[in-house]
Design a protein around this motif. Structure first.
Motif, PDB file in Angstrom:
ATOM      1  N   GLU A  51      76.564  30.625  96.616  1.00  0.00           N
ATOM      2  CA  GLU A  51      77.053  31.979  96.371  1.00  0.00           C
ATOM      3  C   GLU A  51      78.375  31.948  95.613  1.00  0.00           C
ATOM      4  O   GLU A  51      78.607  32.752  94.701  1.00  0.00           O
ATOM      5  CB  GLU A  51      77.229  32.722  97.704  1.00  0.00           C
ATOM      6  N   VAL A  52      79.260  31.022  95.969  1.00  0.00           N
ATOM      7  CA  VAL A  52      80.537  30.903  95.254  1.00  0.00           C
ATOM      8  C   VAL A  52      80.290  30.565  93.788  1.00  0.00           C
ATOM      9  O   VAL A  52      80.869  31.168  92.874  1.00  0.00           O
ATOM     10  CB  VAL A  52      81.435  29.840  95.911  1.00  0.00           C
ATOM     11  N   ALA A  53      79.419  29.575  93.546  1.00  0.00           N
ATOM     12  CA  ALA A  53      79.135  29.158  92.173  1.00  0.00           C
ATOM     13  C   ALA A  53      78.467  30.276  91.379  1.00  0.00           C
ATOM     14  O   ALA A  53      78.819  30.536  90.212  1.00  0.00           O
ATOM     15  CB  ALA A  53      78.253  27.910  92.188  1.00  0.00           C
ATOM     16  N   LEU A  54      77.508  30.959  92.005  1.00  0.00           N
ATOM     17  CA  LEU A  54      76.760  32.002  91.307  1.00  0.00           C
ATOM     18  C   LEU A  54      77.660  33.178  90.936  1.00  0.00           C
ATOM     19  O   LEU A  54      77.682  33.613  89.771  1.00  0.00           O
ATOM     20  CB  LEU A  54      75.604  32.482  92.192  1.00  0.00           C
ATOM     21  N   LEU A  55      78.423  33.681  91.897  1.00  0.00           N
ATOM     22  CA  LEU A  55      79.296  34.822  91.608  1.00  0.00           C
ATOM     23  C   LEU A  55      80.441  34.427  90.691  1.00  0.00           C
ATOM     24  O   LEU A  55      80.864  35.214  89.833  1.00  0.00           O
ATOM     25  CB  LEU A  55      79.846  35.398  92.906  1.00  0.00           C
ATOM     26  N   GLY A  56      80.958  33.221  90.873  1.00  0.00           N
ATOM     27  CA  GLY A  56      82.053  32.771  90.014  1.00  0.00           C
ATOM     28  C   GLY A  56      81.651  32.672  88.560  1.00  0.00           C
ATOM     29  O   GLY A  56      82.347  33.166  87.660  1.00  0.00           O
ATOM     30  N   THR A  57      80.504  32.039  88.297  1.00  0.00           N
ATOM     31  CA  THR A  57      80.047  31.897  86.909  1.00  0.00           C
ATOM     32  C   THR A  57      79.637  33.245  86.317  1.00  0.00           C
ATOM     33  O   THR A  57      79.877  33.509  85.140  1.00  0.00           O
ATOM     34  CB  THR A  57      78.872  30.916  86.828  1.00  0.00           C
ATOM     35  N   SER A  58      79.042  34.096  87.145  1.00  0.00           N
ATOM     36  CA  SER A  58      78.642  35.418  86.650  1.00  0.00           C
ATOM     37  C   SER A  58      79.868  36.254  86.277  1.00  0.00           C
ATOM     38  O   SER A  58      79.888  36.919  85.232  1.00  0.00           O
ATOM     39  CB  SER A  58      77.817  36.143  87.714  1.00  0.00           C
ATOM     40  N   LEU A  64      84.960  37.042  80.578  1.00  0.00           N
ATOM     41  CA  LEU A  64      85.489  36.234  79.476  1.00  0.00           C
ATOM     42  C   LEU A  64      84.632  36.316  78.224  1.00  0.00           C
ATOM     43  O   LEU A  64      85.154  36.274  77.102  1.00  0.00           O
ATOM     44  CB  LEU A  64      85.623  34.769  79.912  1.00  0.00           C
ATOM     45  N   PHE A  65      83.313  36.428  78.409  1.00  0.00           N
ATOM     46  CA  PHE A  65      82.412  36.373  77.251  1.00  0.00           C
ATOM     47  C   PHE A  65      81.607  37.647  77.050  1.00  0.00           C
ATOM     48  O   PHE A  65      80.752  37.697  76.152  1.00  0.00           O
ATOM     49  CB  PHE A  65      81.452  35.186  77.405  1.00  0.00           C
ATOM     50  N   ALA A  66      81.872  38.652  77.915  1.00  0.00           N
ATOM     51  CA  ALA A  66      81.160  39.941  77.805  1.00  0.00           C
ATOM     52  C   ALA A  66      79.650  39.750  77.809  1.00  0.00           C
ATOM     53  O   ALA A  66      78.913  40.448  77.119  1.00  0.00           O
ATOM     54  CB  ALA A  66      81.588  40.692  76.540  1.00  0.00           C
ATOM     55  N   HIS A  67      79.190  38.782  78.606  1.00  0.00           N
ATOM     56  CA  HIS A  67      77.752  38.485  78.681  1.00  0.00           C
ATOM     57  C   HIS A  67      77.361  38.329  80.148  1.00  0.00           C
ATOM     58  O   HIS A  67      77.218  37.220  80.659  1.00  0.00           O
ATOM     59  CB  HIS A  67      77.431  37.210  77.904  1.00  0.00           C
ATOM     60  N   PRO A  68      77.186  39.438  80.868  1.00  0.00           N
ATOM     61  CA  PRO A  68      76.847  39.347  82.297  1.00  0.00           C
ATOM     62  C   PRO A  68      75.440  38.812  82.513  1.00  0.00           C
ATOM     63  O   PRO A  68      74.554  38.984  81.664  1.00  0.00           O
ATOM     64  CB  PRO A  68      76.965  40.793  82.775  1.00  0.00           C
ATOM     65  N   PHE A  69      75.239  38.152  83.629  1.00  0.00           N
ATOM     66  CA  PHE A  69      73.915  37.688  84.014  1.00  0.00           C
ATOM     67  C   PHE A  69      73.199  38.847  84.705  1.00  0.00           C
ATOM     68  O   PHE A  69      73.591  39.262  85.790  1.00  0.00           O
ATOM     69  CB  PHE A  69      73.991  36.496  84.968  1.00  0.00           C
ATOM     70  N   ALA A  70      72.156  39.337  84.112  1.00  0.00           N
ATOM     71  CA  ALA A  70      71.455  40.494  84.678  1.00  0.00           C
ATOM     72  C   ALA A  70      70.790  40.164  86.008  1.00  0.00           C
ATOM     73  O   ALA A  70      70.578  41.052  86.839  1.00  0.00           O
ATOM     74  CB  ALA A  70      70.403  40.994  83.684  1.00  0.00           C
ATOM     75  N   TRP A  71      70.473  38.896  86.222  1.00  0.00           N
ATOM     76  CA  TRP A  71      69.735  38.498  87.413  1.00  0.00           C
ATOM     77  C   TRP A  71      70.631  38.003  88.548  1.00  0.00           C
ATOM     78  O   TRP A  71      70.154  37.724  89.653  1.00  0.00           O
ATOM     79  CB  TRP A  71      68.771  37.363  87.061  1.00  0.00           C
ATOM     80  N   SER A  72      71.930  37.895  88.306  1.00  0.00           N
ATOM     81  CA  SER A  72      72.794  37.234  89.285  1.00  0.00           C
ATOM     82  C   SER A  72      72.885  38.012  90.601  1.00  0.00           C
ATOM     83  O   SER A  72      72.826  37.425  91.684  1.00  0.00           O
ATOM     84  CB  SER A  72      74.194  37.022  88.705  1.00  0.00           C
ATOM     85  N   ASP A  73      73.033  39.339  90.524  1.00  0.00           N
ATOM     86  CA  ASP A  73      73.158  40.125  91.751  1.00  0.00           C
ATOM     87  C   ASP A  73      71.897  40.042  92.588  1.00  0.00           C
ATOM     88  O   ASP A  73      71.958  39.972  93.825  1.00  0.00           O
ATOM     89  CB  ASP A  73      73.465  41.582  91.412  1.00  0.00           C
ATOM     90  N   GLU A  74      70.753  40.054  91.928  1.00  0.00           N
ATOM     91  CA  GLU A  74      69.486  40.002  92.653  1.00  0.00           C
ATOM     92  C   GLU A  74      69.327  38.666  93.370  1.00  0.00           C
ATOM     93  O   GLU A  74      68.947  38.607  94.546  1.00  0.00           O
ATOM     94  CB  GLU A  74      68.335  40.218  91.670  1.00  0.00           C
TER      95      GLU A  74
END
Length: 632
Positions: A51-58, A64-74
């Motif tokens: 969870e730390v890695a997933l939310l941190g990278t998302s 920073l890159f204006a490119h959110p992961f659409a699947w990360s919250d799910e």
């Protein structure tokens, strides 16, 4: 959150009778249980890291890159439910679920052993009754697909089924290991007799209508908590019995409502902030802040008491557990305080009161829970919580000033400006962490959930590269502890969500709205009555279960009365903290006594000046909305 020092289900050997022979089947069961325990702990620790890695990278990708992961919250939500259920299993094995001990604290070990056996048997029977409904819920969901990942919804719902099964095995194991066969047989007979009686009375319960709510949600729940049953399971006893014996609703609704209550992504902040609090202790951030505060005012009369209040204001709420907050502060200050002639009862009372004062300080787990169950903005709650805590601190400072007028300062050390400067440099990373966290949320850089990952990375980097004292060997136990505490909290949230749903569908919420509308005094009368009610709830249920259970019912009434939601939240949270740390029923007070190593009989006589000051602060917060909403 655990307030009982001895573990649930672990009676003393003398109380449990003579040692029982260990048969081959028992040894095999215990070996399998130990294997399951290790696997559960390892899986839960990995889920915390994931969870730390997933939310941190998302968060980094979006900001920073204006490119959110659409699947990360799910994906995070699915993993979170597994983390919550596995954490609940670990908490049950360790005896770390929240329980009310006011009624059993004074019993002899022999009587407590019998009640522990009965409580564990009730837990096992409840879990056995939930296994099939959890399977039915899984079968209903397995055919559906998640919106983004397009994977089966069964991956989420399977967590409820697996968790119920593992907790059932754990409860049975606790019974076998920590109760005699006579106690087990008697507890089984009592539960079976109760089940038969409820079956016989089922037609009467159905005819009784909403009158059965008092039986199941008041009598049953209070009775279960009174014998030491964990609060989450006591809630579930009331809900399951109400649905099974008073309605025609299928029991699969219980795991369904629990899953919904535990799946709010904002609640993912609970394990992540718990982890952050532990990492602050490992990395030395908290100790650095305390040392700097001591150098500033420690040489003045009452200086160390003011340091204690200031330290609690700075570090409180980050760990997710008041025990961790108090344990991080008290050992560093109490010895020197006693040297200066301060009464140990006064010190313990102040420690307990400081935990009340800091209840509304972000990132408080209770504030996060309020936002999750009521829809109030987390950023607004974080902003509004600082001033009520300051009012509480000023009230306690007045008491400290009065009590410390004759303090002996012969042993007090005065620090030079150079020493203060060096300690400031050491403390800066710790002092900066709360600022970073609160600023990131208020300014919209990260959500209340995501910002915790920033804090985790921050604490690790400071511990490794600045203080150079990070103890890697403690990371795995901390991850398991994080999962256990989070599971204990989140199972209460799930169970209270199920109760809230049952009360709502029964029509009770509408009746409560009508009743509260009759309170004399208009808005002011409603607020004062609410504050007093939350004090009582806090002394019995603690903040998280109380707010999950009653928040969805009372906050809509507050809106109808024209009360600002943030203002009402501050009243509720501060009042529940007051109840939690008020003797004789406030279990948090006894936790403070345990940390301060002072008998409750000694501390309780010294508690009233601090409590009186906090009650005045509560009334000010209640009657002056600006304190809560002036900076929104």
């Amino acid at each position: 959150m655990q307030i009982e020092i001895s573990e649930f289900g672990r009676a003393d050997a003398a109380a449990s009778g003579p040692a029982q022979p260990v048969h081959a089947g028992t040894r095999l069961f215990r070996a399998a249980d130990r294997g399951i325990a290790r696997a559960t702990e390892a899986a839960a620790a990995l889920l915390v890291l994931a969870e730390v890695a997933l939310l941190g990278t998302s968060t980094a990708s979006r900001y920073l890159f204006a490119h959110p992961f659409a699947w990360s919250d799910e994906l995070a939500a699915i993993l979170f439910l597994w983390l919550a259920m596995l954490g609940a299993v670990i908490a049950l094995r360790r005896g770390e679920h929240m329980r009310l001990t006011a009624f059993i604290r004074g019993l002899s070990p022999e009587r407590r052993a019998w009640l522990d056996a009965l409580a564990l048997m009730l837990v096992a029977a409840l879990l056995l009754g939930l296994v099939m409904p959890s399977l039915e819920h899984y079968e209903e969901r397995v055919v559906g697909l998640t919106p983004v990942l397009q994977v089966s919804e069964g991956w989420r719902s399977a967590a409820m089924l697996v968790g119920a099964g593992l907790m059932l095995l754990t409860a049975i194991d606790r019974l076998i290991q920590h109760a005699t066969w006579i106690q087990i047989g008697a507890a089984l007979a009592a539960v079976a007799a109760a089940y038969g009686l409820l079956l016989w009375l089922a037609p009467w319960f159905e005819d009784l209508g909403n009158g059965s709510l008092a039986i199941f949600f008041v009598l049953f729940v209070i009775a279960a908590m009174a014998i030491g049953m964990p609060i989450a399971f006591a809630f579930l006893v009331g809900t399951v019995c109400y649905i099974a014996f008073s309605t025609t609703i299928p029991l699969s609704i219980v795991p369904s409502r629990m899953e919904e209550g535990m799946s709010h992504l904002i609640l993912l902040a609970v394990p992540l902030f718990v982890l952050l609090g532990a990492l602050m202790e490992i990395s030395g951030l908290a100790q650095g802040m305390i040392a700097f505060l001591v150098s500033l005012i420690g040489h003045r009369r009452g200086g160390l008491q003011y340091v204690l209040l200031g330290a609690m204001y700075l570090v409180s709420g980050i760990s997710g557990a008041k025990a961790a907050d108090m344990a991080a502060v008290a050992p560093a200050l109490f010895p020197e305080m006693k040297k200066r002639g301060n009464h140990e009862g006064d010190l313990t009372s102040l420690l307990s009161a400081s935990a009340v004062m800091s209840e509304t300080i972000p990132p408080s787990i209770v504030l996060i829970t309020v936002g999750s169950v009521t829809g109030v903005s987390i950023a607004a709650l974080f902003t509004g919580g600082l001033m009520p805590a300051l009012v509480g601190m000023l009230a306690l400072c007045a008491v400290v000033w009065w009590q410390s007028r004759g303090e002996d300062l012969a042993s007090a050390r005065r620090f030079t400006w150079g020493e203060k400067g060096r300690l400031l440099l050491v403390a800066l990373p710790g002092l900066g962490l709360p600022v970073v966290i609160r600023t990131a949320v208020v300014e919209g850089v990260a959500t209340a959930t995501e910002v915790s990952t920033i804090g985790v990375v921050y604490a690790v980097l400071v511990g490794v590269f600045v203080y150079r004292r990070f103890e890697w060997r403690r990371v795995y136990p901390v991850l398991v502890d994080t999962a256990s505490l989070s599971g204990a909290i989140l199972l209460v949230v799930g169970a209270a969500t199920a109760i809230a749903w049952a009360l709502t569908q029964s029509g009770f919420s509408q009746q409560l709205v009508a009743l509260m509308g009759l309170v004399p005094g208009g808005q002011a009368g409603f607020l004062v009555v609410s504050a007093l009610a939350f004090i009582v709830l806090g002394s019995v249920l603690e903040g998280v279960p109380a707010i999950v259970l009653f928040g969805p019912l009372l906050f809509p009434i507050a809106r109808q009365m024209g009360v600002n939601e943030v203002h009402y939240a501050m009243i509720a949270v501060f009042a529940m903290g007051f109840g939690l740390f008020t003797p004789p029923f406030g279990v948090g007070f006894y936790l403070a006594c345990a940390i301060g190593r002072v008998s409750p009989d000694v501390a309780i006589k010294r508690a009233w000046p601090h409590l009186a000051a906090l009650f005045v602060a509560l009334m000010l917060i209640t009657l002056i909305p600006w304190i809560s909403i002036g900076f929104l």
